[in-house]
Write a protein that holds these residues in place. Structure first.
Motif, PDB file in Angstrom:
ATOM      1  N   LEU A   1      11.159  78.693 -45.441  1.00 56.02           N
ATOM      2  CA  LEU A   1      10.657  77.999 -44.254  1.00 56.02           C
ATOM      3  C   LEU A   1      11.616  76.908 -43.798  1.00 56.02           C
ATOM      4  O   LEU A   1      11.870  76.752 -42.593  1.00 56.02           O
ATOM      5  N   VAL A   2      12.176  76.159 -44.732  1.00 52.88           N
ATOM      6  CA  VAL A   2      13.107  75.097 -44.358  1.00 52.88           C
ATOM      7  C   VAL A   2      14.409  75.699 -43.821  1.00 52.88           C
ATOM      8  O   VAL A   2      14.988  75.197 -42.844  1.00 52.88           O
ATOM      9  N   ALA A   3      14.870  76.788 -44.419  1.00 52.17           N
ATOM     10  CA  ALA A   3      16.074  77.452 -43.909  1.00 52.17           C
ATOM     11  C   ALA A   3      15.836  77.994 -42.502  1.00 52.17           C
ATOM     12  O   ALA A   3      16.735  77.940 -41.646  1.00 52.17           O
ATOM     13  N   ALA A   4      14.652  78.513 -42.251  1.00 53.98           N
ATOM     14  CA  ALA A   4      14.320  78.997 -40.913  1.00 53.98           C
ATOM     15  C   ALA A   4      14.407  77.856 -39.902  1.00 53.98           C
ATOM     16  O   ALA A   4      14.902  78.027 -38.779  1.00 53.98           O
ATOM     17  N   LEU A   5      13.927  76.689 -40.285  1.00 52.47           N
ATOM     18  CA  LEU A   5      13.945  75.540 -39.387  1.00 52.47           C
ATOM     19  C   LEU A   5      15.358  75.022 -39.139  1.00 52.47           C
ATOM     20  O   LEU A   5      15.627  74.448 -38.072  1.00 52.47           O
ATOM     21  N   LEU A   6      16.274  75.246 -40.078  1.00 54.75           N
ATOM     22  CA  LEU A   6      17.604  74.646 -39.987  1.00 54.75           C
ATOM     23  C   LEU A   6      18.714  75.642 -39.683  1.00 54.75           C
ATOM     24  O   LEU A   6      19.865  75.225 -39.505  1.00 54.75           O
ATOM     25  N   HIS A   7      18.429  76.937 -39.596  1.00 52.60           N
ATOM     26  CA  HIS A   7      19.523  77.902 -39.609  1.00 52.60           C
ATOM     27  C   HIS A   7      20.472  77.767 -38.414  1.00 52.60           C
ATOM     28  O   HIS A   7      21.656  78.094 -38.511  1.00 52.60           O
TER      29      HIS A   7
ATOM     30  N   ASP B   1      32.087  76.791 -35.004  1.00 56.19           N
ATOM     31  CA  ASP B   1      31.160  77.788 -35.527  1.00 56.19           C
ATOM     32  C   ASP B   1      29.872  77.095 -35.976  1.00 56.19           C
ATOM     33  O   ASP B   1      29.896  76.241 -36.872  1.00 56.19           O
ATOM     34  N   HIS B   2      28.751  77.474 -35.377  1.00 60.11           N
ATOM     35  CA  HIS B   2      27.501  76.761 -35.680  1.00 60.11           C
ATOM     36  C   HIS B   2      27.043  77.016 -37.115  1.00 60.11           C
ATOM     37  O   HIS B   2      26.334  76.190 -37.690  1.00 60.11           O
ATOM     38  N   SER B   3      27.457  78.140 -37.702  1.00 59.01           N
ATOM     39  CA  SER B   3      27.074  78.401 -39.092  1.00 59.01           C
ATOM     40  C   SER B   3      27.814  77.469 -40.044  1.00 59.01           C
ATOM     41  O   SER B   3      27.237  76.980 -41.029  1.00 59.01           O
ATOM     42  N   VAL B   4      29.080  77.206 -39.755  1.00 57.37           N
ATOM     43  CA  VAL B   4      29.866  76.309 -40.603  1.00 57.37           C
ATOM     44  C   VAL B   4      29.369  74.872 -40.451  1.00 57.37           C
ATOM     45  O   VAL B   4      29.149  74.163 -41.438  1.00 57.37           O
ATOM     46  N   ALA B   5      29.189  74.438 -39.185  1.00 58.08           N
ATOM     47  CA  ALA B   5      28.669  73.087 -38.961  1.00 58.08           C
ATOM     48  C   ALA B   5      27.267  72.952 -39.532  1.00 58.08           C
ATOM     49  O   ALA B   5      26.904  71.920 -40.116  1.00 58.08           O
ATOM     50  N   GLY B   6      26.469  74.000 -39.383  1.00 55.10           N
ATOM     51  CA  GLY B   6      25.089  73.955 -39.861  1.00 55.10           C
ATOM     52  C   GLY B   6      24.988  73.824 -41.367  1.00 55.10           C
ATOM     53  O   GLY B   6      24.052  73.209 -41.892  1.00 55.10           O
ATOM     54  N   GLU B   7      25.949  74.420 -42.081  1.00 64.78           N
ATOM     55  CA  GLU B   7      25.935  74.318 -43.542  1.00 64.78           C
ATOM     56  C   GLU B   7      26.011  72.857 -43.973  1.00 64.78           C
ATOM     57  O   GLU B   7      25.262  72.407 -44.862  1.00 64.78           O
ATOM     58  N   THR B   8      26.895  72.102 -43.350  1.00 60.52           N
ATOM     59  CA  THR B   8      27.044  70.684 -43.697  1.00 60.52           C
ATOM     60  C   THR B   8      25.782  69.902 -43.361  1.00 60.52           C
ATOM     61  O   THR B   8      25.298  69.077 -44.158  1.00 60.52           O
ATOM     62  N   ILE B   9      25.235  70.167 -42.164  1.00 59.99           N
ATOM     63  CA  ILE B   9      24.027  69.453 -41.747  1.00 59.99           C
ATOM     64  C   ILE B   9      22.867  69.812 -42.667  1.00 59.99           C
ATOM     65  O   ILE B   9      22.064  68.950 -43.054  1.00 59.99           O
TER      66      ILE B   9
ATOM     67  N   VAL C   1      20.340  67.315 -44.602  1.00 61.77           N
ATOM     68  CA  VAL C   1      18.904  67.300 -44.337  1.00 61.77           C
ATOM     69  C   VAL C   1      18.126  67.640 -45.597  1.00 61.77           C
ATOM     70  O   VAL C   1      17.109  67.008 -45.919  1.00 61.77           O
ATOM     71  N   ALA C   2      18.589  68.669 -46.338  1.00 63.47           N
ATOM     72  CA  ALA C   2      17.881  69.082 -47.560  1.00 63.47           C
ATOM     73  C   ALA C   2      17.841  67.951 -48.583  1.00 63.47           C
ATOM     74  O   ALA C   2      16.816  67.724 -49.241  1.00 63.47           O
ATOM     75  N   ALA C   3      18.965  67.242 -48.726  1.00 59.78           N
ATOM     76  CA  ALA C   3      18.972  66.100 -49.651  1.00 59.78           C
ATOM     77  C   ALA C   3      18.071  64.985 -49.135  1.00 59.78           C
ATOM     78  O   ALA C   3      17.376  64.323 -49.913  1.00 59.78           O
ATOM     79  N   ARG C   4      18.055  64.797 -47.814  1.00 60.91           N
ATOM     80  CA  ARG C   4      17.233  63.741 -47.216  1.00 60.91           C
ATOM     81  C   ARG C   4      15.755  63.961 -47.487  1.00 60.91           C
ATOM     82  O   ARG C   4      15.012  63.023 -47.765  1.00 60.91           O
ATOM     83  N   ILE C   5      15.312  65.233 -47.389  1.00 58.31           N
ATOM     84  CA  ILE C   5      13.881  65.489 -47.554  1.00 58.31           C
ATOM     85  C   ILE C   5      13.500  65.730 -49.012  1.00 58.31           C
ATOM     86  O   ILE C   5      12.347  66.057 -49.298  1.00 58.31           O
TER      87      ILE C   5
ATOM     88  N   VAL D   1      21.290  76.377 -52.262  1.00 54.55           N
ATOM     89  CA  VAL D   1      20.717  77.617 -51.728  1.00 54.55           C
ATOM     90  C   VAL D   1      20.468  77.484 -50.223  1.00 54.55           C
ATOM     91  O   VAL D   1      20.792  78.396 -49.439  1.00 54.55           O
ATOM     92  N   LEU D   2      19.895  76.367 -49.790  1.00 57.37           N
ATOM     93  CA  LEU D   2      19.634  76.166 -48.364  1.00 57.37           C
ATOM     94  C   LEU D   2      20.927  76.160 -47.565  1.00 57.37           C
ATOM     95  O   LEU D   2      21.002  76.749 -46.467  1.00 57.37           O
ATOM     96  N   ALA D   3      21.953  75.513 -48.087  1.00 55.16           N
ATOM     97  CA  ALA D   3      23.241  75.496 -47.400  1.00 55.16           C
ATOM     98  C   ALA D   3      23.799  76.909 -47.267  1.00 55.16           C
ATOM     99  O   ALA D   3      24.346  77.288 -46.219  1.00 55.16           O
ATOM    100  N   ALA D   4      23.680  77.718 -48.329  1.00 60.74           N
ATOM    101  CA  ALA D   4      24.175  79.098 -48.288  1.00 60.74           C
ATOM    102  C   ALA D   4      23.391  79.931 -47.286  1.00 60.74           C
ATOM    103  O   ALA D   4      23.961  80.762 -46.562  1.00 60.74           O
ATOM    104  N   LEU D   5      22.091  79.733 -47.206  1.00 64.89           N
ATOM    105  CA  LEU D   5      21.271  80.487 -46.247  1.00 64.89           C
ATOM    106  C   LEU D   5      21.672  80.169 -44.814  1.00 64.89           C
ATOM    107  O   LEU D   5      21.770  81.064 -43.961  1.00 64.89           O
ATOM    108  N   VAL D   6      21.909  78.895 -44.539  1.00 67.64           N
ATOM    109  CA  VAL D   6      22.319  78.515 -43.189  1.00 67.64           C
ATOM    110  C   VAL D   6      23.720  79.033 -42.894  1.00 67.64           C
ATOM    111  O   VAL D   6      23.982  79.557 -41.801  1.00 67.64           O
ATOM    112  N   ARG D   7      24.615  78.914 -43.853  1.00 63.84           N
ATOM    113  CA  ARG D   7      25.993  79.376 -43.634  1.00 63.84           C
ATOM    114  C   ARG D   7      26.044  80.868 -43.370  1.00 63.84           C
ATOM    115  O   ARG D   7      26.841  81.352 -42.556  1.00 63.84           O
ATOM    116  N   HIS D   8      25.217  81.645 -44.052  1.00 64.09           N
ATOM    117  CA  HIS D   8      25.322  83.107 -43.986  1.00 64.09           C
ATOM    118  C   HIS D   8      24.121  83.761 -43.289  1.00 64.09           C
ATOM    119  O   HIS D   8      23.856  84.941 -43.532  1.00 64.09           O
TER     120      HIS D   8
END
Length: 871
Positions: A477-483, A492-500, A504-508, A517-524
């Motif tokens: 669910l969190v990956a869906a919200l951030l992908h 590349d939004h996937s590369v930038a999104g991985e960093t963000i 965000v994941a650490a923040r929450i 895992v969340l970073a990998a889901l967003v990246r790929h």
């Protein structure tokens, strides 16, 4: 006081020429756009029409008892450069009809001579009231009635009676108005998501802003005021700029006009314009939702109050402790607890009396999660209080806050309304600061239905349906919200999104492993669907590269669910049972590699279905093409299905088999007519030839796949040819019915033996098309052909991205053929108006191309597509 027509002051030349010159000067002024110009244009028009009324009255011999009244947008003083003039000639009935007709002509004809659109009527006050009682649109227009000239008392009396009628009839007319708004929304869509929005008619547009004014005039309910006037002003400013840019009375903001409108408004570019319009529409839409909900509550309370009042008067008693509802209706005000500090009241979620937002930083998420889980709206008053009083969450978030966010995201469809309520008061960007960059951000891709931020929420909604098939639904669910969170940044939004996503994941409050895992889901998040539809899954390098990128079974499981949720939330063109089966096949292969099993190799015989083997045998036996057709949608008309079977040869090789209903979780019948399988003895030029025949029969290729089949060993021993090529097509008719199967096969046979000149026939058809004028449209970007490095160890992958067009695959195939390479397999797909194709090619010896040779092939294909005559 009654005003005599003879005393009306003429401050402008009553002739069309004088008004036209003054109007032109006003519109050319750059110093006062927006509300000042609209007001000045209305005032100028008032003076002109007042002078026309005075002159006409003198000519017709009418001294008193008539008035000229502006209604609708003109009545509100909101004249855009090309707006209609909505005018009512009001009279008390004392004037002679012929004199009244002459007066009307004296006013109307100069307006028509100017080329201005005029909505006019001539009525007495009683006739106006009677028409308003019958026609809701007339009544809405009269609510904004404004005196221009003549008998001012006549106008004032009409305004008073019309408003009184509206308030008295509101319980009956407001539901009618609501139905009208809903019907218009279904017809024109939601302004905040459309790439070419109608500023007036779409939901969240100017019509809805006018409806909110009408509701306020009824005294039953009122809209949230914060930001509403500014939102309405911005839409009016955009319409003004559109009128001046196009010279037409247009409300639809077409793509080719957006840069001009943005420049006229002093905005950076068309994206900045759309974002501003979307933000305005979102404010109006949210205000409409809240206001209509309040109207329904008030009407419900009034209806319930009548029998309760009769019971009290009859001595039956009633419940105590109720509170007065808006509009005079009684309301019990009962509260049902939903969560700590959160209760349900009157069908809304509100804060408990003991709730302390200033001491409870999780209260915002707890209230939102409770509302979404209960399927209830958040009260605007509760959201406003949370916005002003709630404490910020500590970083990292406490576990309860993270759990409440996941609960909110997992609530399904009801998440959307709650999320929008939080957005309206700025709470989302307060919780997730990175959200600001994607908020209301347009997506200039016809495949996407939503803005970036709404797409992310919709993806979470879709992902919630898959929570039972993954081991970590919270991460899904969190990956869906951030992908797509990286779309607010360059590159590349996937590369930038991985960093963000990491931040965000650490923040929450996720731990380090979950953050990875969340970073990998967003990246790929695009890896599976792009690989499955654009790469050869029988190439072991393809499967190994995906396995290396994914890294583990848990991530692969989550990525599979995220891929489907993302595609389903994108739009109908992004997902189908066919794409789903390709992704599932890839996931199965990658799972095997992650489990330690070896990847399949091209050197081993590929598995074939019984039908494919039968087709291959017949193609070898007959030495010619063999076709099989399968209906892919139950939405196909019976007549079309009949055409598929009507021309079958006696050997029965052409078949048409209807499939069952779509699988659960798919988007329903696909917009694709048939699946076409063609088996042909291996020979040069099969791909462009077959594609050309399909184009000649006006079949649009939605997806295509080409690969070589190994014949059974018994046939090899009998001296069979080297192999058979199998082409799998997903096609639909451009228009009309599907072609007869027998004609399709005959033309393919002729094209392969050289007796049918496909190139010449397609050129003739294209020349015939050029005879017809075409509507102005968006200029498509040029095609791009690239070499995908490292995609295969056994072949070179050439990627083609271009605007879809009839015969495109034929032109690509011919261009590749002219370069002298061999197409080992091909994978084509169409997303909206975009074609994304991948071709696995080798040199004459069967080896991958050298880097220089591959780049040269890509350049030649790109040149051929840019100048089709060179192909």
């Amino acid at each position: 006081m009654t005003e005599s027509l003879e005393t009306t002051t003429d401050t402008t030349d009553s002739g069309p020429g004088g008004y036209a010159a003054a109007r032109l000067r006003l519109l050319q002024e750059g110093s006062r756009p927006g509300p000042p110009r609209r007001s000045a244009l209305a005032e100028l028009t008032d003076q002109w029409l007042a002078a026309l009324l005075t002159g006409g009255a003198q000519t017709a011999g009418i001294g008193r008892g008539v008035a000229l009244v502006a209604v609708g947008g003109y009545g509100r003083g909101e004249l855009s450069p090309r707006s209609d003039l909505d005018v009512l000639l009001l009279h008390d009935g004392s004037a002679d009809r012929s004199a009244l007709a002459a007066l009307a002509d004296h006013v109307w004809y100069p307006v028509w001579d100017m080329g201005l659109a005029l909505d006019h009527s001539v009525r007495t006050p009683d006739e106006a009231r009677a028409t308003a009682a019958e026609e809701l649109k007339v009544q809405l227009g009269l609510l904004d009635a404004r005196h221009i000239a003549g008998d001012q008392a006549l106008t004032a009396d009409l305004r008073t009676t019309v408003l009184a009628d509206w308030r008295a009839q509101a319980p009956r007319r407001l539901p009618e108005l609501h139905a009208l708004c809903q019907e218009r929304a279904e017809r024109h869509g939601e302004l905040q998501f459309l790439l070419e929005p109608d500023l007036k008619e779409a939901r969240g547009g100017l019509r809805d802003a006018t409806a909110l004014r009408a509701i306020a005039a009824s005294w039953l309910a009122d809209a949230p005021r914060e930001g509403l006037d500014d939102a309405r002003r911005r839409l009016l400013d955009a319409r003004d700029a559109l009128h001046l840019s196009t010279g037409r009375a247009a409300d639809r903001l077409a793509l080719q006009e957006q840069d001009q409108v943005a420049d006229a408004l002093g905005l950076l570019d068309a994206d900045a314009l759309l974002r501003q319009i979307y933000e305005s529409a979102r404010i109006i839409s949210y205000a409409s939702d809240v206001t209509w909900r309040e109207v329904e509550r008030v009407l419900r309370a009034r209806s319930a109050a009548r029998p309760r009042l009769r019971g009290l008067l009859g001595g039956l008693g009633g419940r105590s402790g109720g509170r007065a509802g808006a509009g005079g209706g009684a309301d019990t005000g009962e509260r049902s607890p939903l969560a700590e500090g959160v209760v349900e009241q009157d069908g809304e979620v509100v804060l408990a009396r003991t709730a302390r937002p200033d001491r409870d930083p999780v209260l915002t998420l707890r209230a939102a999660a409770a509302a979404a889980q209960a399927g209830l709206p958040l009260s605007p008053h509760a959201v406003r209080r949370l916005s002003t009083a709630a404490r910020p969450l500590p970083v990292p978030w406490p576990p309860e806050a993270r759990e409440q966010l996941i609960t909110l995201l997992g609530a399904g469809e009801s998440t959307v309304g709650v999320w929008e309520a939080l957005e309206a008061e700025g709470l989302i960007t307060r919780l997730l600061p990175d959200w600001e960059r994607v908020r209301c951000r347009p997506q200039r891709n016809a495949v996407h239905r939503w803005t970036v931020d709404r797409h992310l929420v919709e993806t979470a909604v879709r992902a919630s349906a898959f929570s039972r098939r993954v081991g970590r639904p919270d991460l899904l669910l969190v990956a869906a919200l951030l992908h797509d969170i990286g779309k607010g940044w360059p590159g590349d939004h996937s590369v930038a999104g991985e960093t963000i996503a990491r931040d965000v994941a650490a923040r929450i409050g996720f731990d380090r492993a979950d953050v990875a895992v969340l970073a990998a889901l967003v990246r790929h998040h695009l890896l599976l669907v792009e690989t499955a539809t654009r790469r050869d899954l029988d190439d072991p390098a393809t499967v190994r590269s995906v396995a290396e990128a994914v890294g583990g079974a848990t991530t692969l499981e989550l990525l599979h669910a995220l891929t489907e949720a993302d595609a389903l939330a994108t739009g109908p063109a992004a997902w189908s049972a066919w794409r789903g089966s390709l992704v599932a096949d890839l996931v199965k292969r990658v799972s095997a590699v992650l489990a330690g099993e070896p990847a399949d190799d091209w050197s081993t015989p590929q598995q074939t279905t019984a039908e494919q083997e039968r087709l291959a045998i017949e193609a070898w036996r007959t030495g010619g093409p063999v076709l099989a057709l399968h209906a892919r949608s139950e939405a196909m008309a019976p007549a079309e299905a009949g055409l598929l079977t009507g021309g079958l040869p006696a050997d029965g090789l052409l078949t048409a088999a209807a499939e069952g209903p779509p699988e659960e979780g798919t988007t329903g019948p696909e917009p694709i007519g048939v699946e076409l399988l063609i088996a042909v003895p291996d020979q040069p030029g099969v791909l462009p030839t077959a594609a050309g025949v399909l184009a000649l029969h006006r079949l649009t290729v939605r997806a295509a796949d080409l690969r070589a089949l190994e014949l059974p060993s018994a046939l090899d021993a009998a001296g069979a040819a080297a192999g058979v090529l199998l082409l799998s097509w997903r096609v639909a008719a451009e228009y009309g019915s599907l072609p007869q199967a027998a004609r399709l096969r005959n033309d393919l046979v002729r094209a392969l033996d050289g007796s049918l000149d496909i190139v010449a026939r397609l050129a003739e058809r294209e020349a015939a098309y050029r005879k017809y004028p075409r509507r102005r449209g968006v200029h498509a970007p040029p095609p791009r052909v690239t070499v995908a490095p490292g995609s295969s160890q056994l072949a070179t992958v050439i990627e083609v991205r271009a605007q879809d067009a009839p015969g495109l695959l034929h032109r690509i195939g011919r261009a590749l053929e002219h370069t002298g390479v061999a197409v080992r397999s091909a994978h084509a797909s169409t997303l909206g108006a975009n074609a994304v194709d991948a071709f696995y090619v080798t040199d004459s010896s069967g080896a991958p191309l050298k880097p220089m040779h591959a780049a040269e092939v890509a350049q030649k294909v790109e040149r051929a597509l840019t100048s089709p005559s060179d192909a």
